[in-house]
Design a protein around this motif. Structure first.
Motif: not given
Length: 512
Positions: A18-26
Motif C-alpha cells: 500500500c502506498l497511501s490510504r484515505y477515508v472517503v465517502t462512497k
C-alpha cells in the motif's frame, strides 16, 4: 490473537504494498457510507472501517484492467472511477468524495504512470492522456549560466528531465504549486562583460533571449526554479489546462513580466535577509552537515516496488543506512550544507555563500527520525506534505536535541522521535490530515472511533475464550510515590491469576 482463538491467520489490515490510504465517502444508489481507499502500485482497494477493516473490493489497473476511467465529479470533492467487479462484467461508475481529492488522485495517477513506464498499464494513456515535452534551458546557480533540459507536462505535475539521459532531475506536483505558481519574467539580460566568468561564457550558447519563467512552490525551497523556452506560452497554457482537467487545480500565472531573473533572485535574497534579522530567527545552533538529495528519476510507486519493506517517500535514506561513510567520502547523493536552528525555523544554507536553500517552520514538524541502524542519519517528517529532510552528521544527537527542543516550544505540543520512517500506508488520511507519510500531530476523532470499535470487537471475541483461563492474566503489585526519584515499579514473578481470584490492595488483575 489468531493463535489464541485457534484459527487461521487473518489478512493484514492493509495491503502489503500500500502506498497511501484515505477515508472517503462512497455514494451508492441507496445510501452513503465510509470506506478506506487504498492505493497500491497495481490496484485500488477499499476497506470497511466499521468491520475490522475487511477488504470490500479490489480493482486492478495493470494487465486486463478493471478500471476504465477516472474523472472528476460535479463538486470540488467528488471523483468517479468507472470500474468492474468481474473480468466479464460491465464497467459501472463508482462515485466517491474526499476532501483531499487532489492528493488522492495525484497518488493514483503516479501509480498508473509508473505501471505504464513498465508497459503494465494499458489504460494509462486513456486516464492520464499523453505527456508533452518542451526543449528548454534551466538557470543553474552552480555554473552561473543556463543548462539544456527537457520540460515534461504530465497529468500530475511538471518535470525537468536531463536532455541526454532523459532521467527526471526535478518534479513539482500541481498540488504543490504556490499562488501564483508560475511567474513570467522579462527577457534575460546577460551580466556585464566584466562580471562574466568562464562558466558563463561556456553557457552563452544556451542563453535565451526571452521565454523566461519561474516555478514557485509552496514548500521547501527558498528561491524559485527558473527555466526558459521559446514555447513558453504553449507550455504555460498546457500546464493550466492539464491541471484543471485532471485535478481541478487552477494554476495562477503572474503574467506582468515586470521582473528580470536577476531582480527576482535579488528580491528573494533581500527578503531572506529581512527575515533573518528578526528576533525569532536568531540562531540557537548551527552545524555543518551533509544533506541527502531525494530521487526524482523514480516515482514513489517505483521506489516502493523496488523495496516493499521501506517507505516509498524516503527510500533514499533507508536504503543508504550503514553506507554513510562511503557516501560522504565519495560525495554521492549528498551536498554540504549548514543547518541552522532558530526559535521559529529550520534553515539550510550553502556552505560557501551562506545563501538560504530551504527555510521551514518548526511548527510544521510532525516527527524526528533517529535511525537505529546508523548513528549519523537524521531525518525530519513534515505534517504539511513536504518531502522529509534528510541529513548525515556525526553530531546527530546534538542536532536532534536542538531541533526537538525548539520545535516543541514553537508548536506547543510533543513531537515524536521514531527509530525509522513512517511506513507507507500506515497513515490514514482523514479530513484533517494533509501528509500521507508522517504521523498525525493532532487528535483524529474519526480514526479514534474506528480504533475503539476495532478494540471493542476484538475484546468481545477474546472474552469467551479467556473466561476462567490462566493464559493471559497476571497479578502485579505497583507502588507509587510523589517523589520522582523514589517512584519505583515492582512486578512479582508472573503468576497465574484466575478470573475469580481476589487481588491485593495495591494490585489489579489486568489482561496483558
Amino acid at each position: 490473537m489468531d493463535k489464541i482463538l485457534g484459527r487461521k491467520p487473518t489478512p493484514e489490515l492493509k495491503p502489503p504494498d500500500c502506498l497511501s490510504r484515505y477515508v472517503v465517502t462512497k455514494h451508492a444508489w441507496y445510501k452513503k457510507y465510509k470506506r478506506i481507499f487504498c492505493i497500491t502500485p497495481t490496484a485500488i482497494h477499499t476497506q470497511n472501517p466499521e468491520r475490522t477493516l475487511v477488504l470490500t473490493n479490489s480493482y486492478t489497473f495493470v494487465g486486463d484492467s478493471d478500471i476504465e476511467s477516472v474523472t472528476l465529479g460535479a463538486d470540488e470533492f467528488e471523483f468517479i472511477v468507472s470500474a468492474r467487479q468481474e473480468k466479464k462484467g460491465k464497467f459501472k461508475p463508482l462515485k466517491f468524495t474526499s476532501k483531499h481529492r487532489q492528493l488522492l488522485l495525484t497518488d493514483l495517477f503516479q501509480c498508473m504512470a509508473a505501471a505504464s513506464a513498465m508497459a503494465r498499464c494499458l489504460v494509462a494513456s486513456k486516464v492520464l492522456g499523453a505527456h508533452q515535452d518542451f526543449p528548454a534551458v534551466k538557470w543553474s546557480r552552480g555554473s552561473n549560466g543556463w543548462k539544456p533540459v527537457t520540460l515534461r507536462v504530465t497529468a500530475f505535475g511538471l518535470e525537468s528531465l536531463e536532455s541526454k539521459s532523459g532521467a527526471a532531475k526535478w518534479r513539482c506536483d500541481y498540488q504543490r504549486m504556490s499562488s501564483p505558481g508560475i511567474m513570467l519574467l522579462a527577457p534575460y539580460v546577460p551580466p556585464p562583460a566584466g562580471h562574466a566568468d568562464t562558466a558563463s561564457a561556456v553557457a552563452a550558447a544556451a542563453t535565451p533571449q526571452d521565454g523566461v519563467f519561474a516555478v514557485v512552490t509552496k514548500l521547501g525551497r527558498s528561491a524559485p526554479r527558473v527555466f526558459a523556452t521559446r514555447s513558453r506560452d504553449t507550455l504555460v497554457a498546457q500546464v493550466q489546462q492539464v491541471a484543471r482537467k485532471r485535478l481541478a487545480i487552477n494554476i495562477m500565472i503572474d503574467s506582468s513580466g515586470a521582473s528580470t531573473l536577476h531582480q527576482l533572485l535579488e528580491a528573494v535574497m533581500l527578503a531572506e535577509r529581512s527575515t533573518s534579522s528578526e528576533a525569532s530567527e536568531l540562531p540557537l545552533g548551527q552545524w555543518e552537515v551533509e544533506a541527502m538529495r531525494g530521487r526524482a528519476d523514480l516515482l514513489p510507486p517505483q521506489l516502493l516496488m523496488a523495496s516493499p519493506a521501506q517507505s516509498a517517500h524516503k527510500l533514499t535514506v533507508e536504503a543508504l543506512a550503514g553506507m554513510t561513510d562511503v557516501l560522504v567520502m565519495s560525495g554521492g547523493n549528498t551536498v554540504p550544507r549548514r543547518l541552522v536552528v532558530t526559535p521559529a525555523s529550520l534553515i539550510t544554507r550553502r556552505v560557501d555563500s551562506h545563501e538560504v536553500v530551504m527555510r521551514r517552520p518548526l511548527t510544521a514538524i510532525a516527527a524526528v527520525v533517529r535511525f537505529a541502524d546508523d548513528p549519523k542519519l537524521l531525518a525530519i517528517e513534515w505534517e504539511d506534505g513536504a518531502p522529509p529532510s534528510q541529513f548525515v552528521t556525526p553530531a546527530r544527537d546534538a542536532v536532534l536535541v536542538a531541533v526537538l527542543g525548539a520545535a516543541q516550544a514553537a508548536a506547543a505540543r510533543p513531537i515524536a522521535v521514531m527509530p525509522g520512517f513512517s511506513s507507507p500506508g500506515d497513515v490514514i488520511i482523514t479530513d484533517h490530515k494533509h501528509a500521507s507519510h508522517a504521523p498525525a500531530s493532532e487528535p483524529e476523532p474519526e480514526l479514534t472511533r474506528m480504533y475503539l470499535a476495532e478494540l471493542n470487537s476484538r475484546g468481545k471475541e477474546l472474552a469467551p475464550v479467556l473466561q476462567g483461563s490462566s493464559m493471559m492474566f497476571y497479578q502485579s503489585h505497583i507502588s507509587f510515590s510523589s517523589s520522582p526519584r523514589a517512584t519505583r515499579t515492582s512486578f512479582n514473578t508472573p503468576a497465574p491469576a484466575f478470573a475469580g481470584s481476589p487481588s491485593s490492595s495495591t494490585g489489579s488483575t489486568t489482561p496483558s
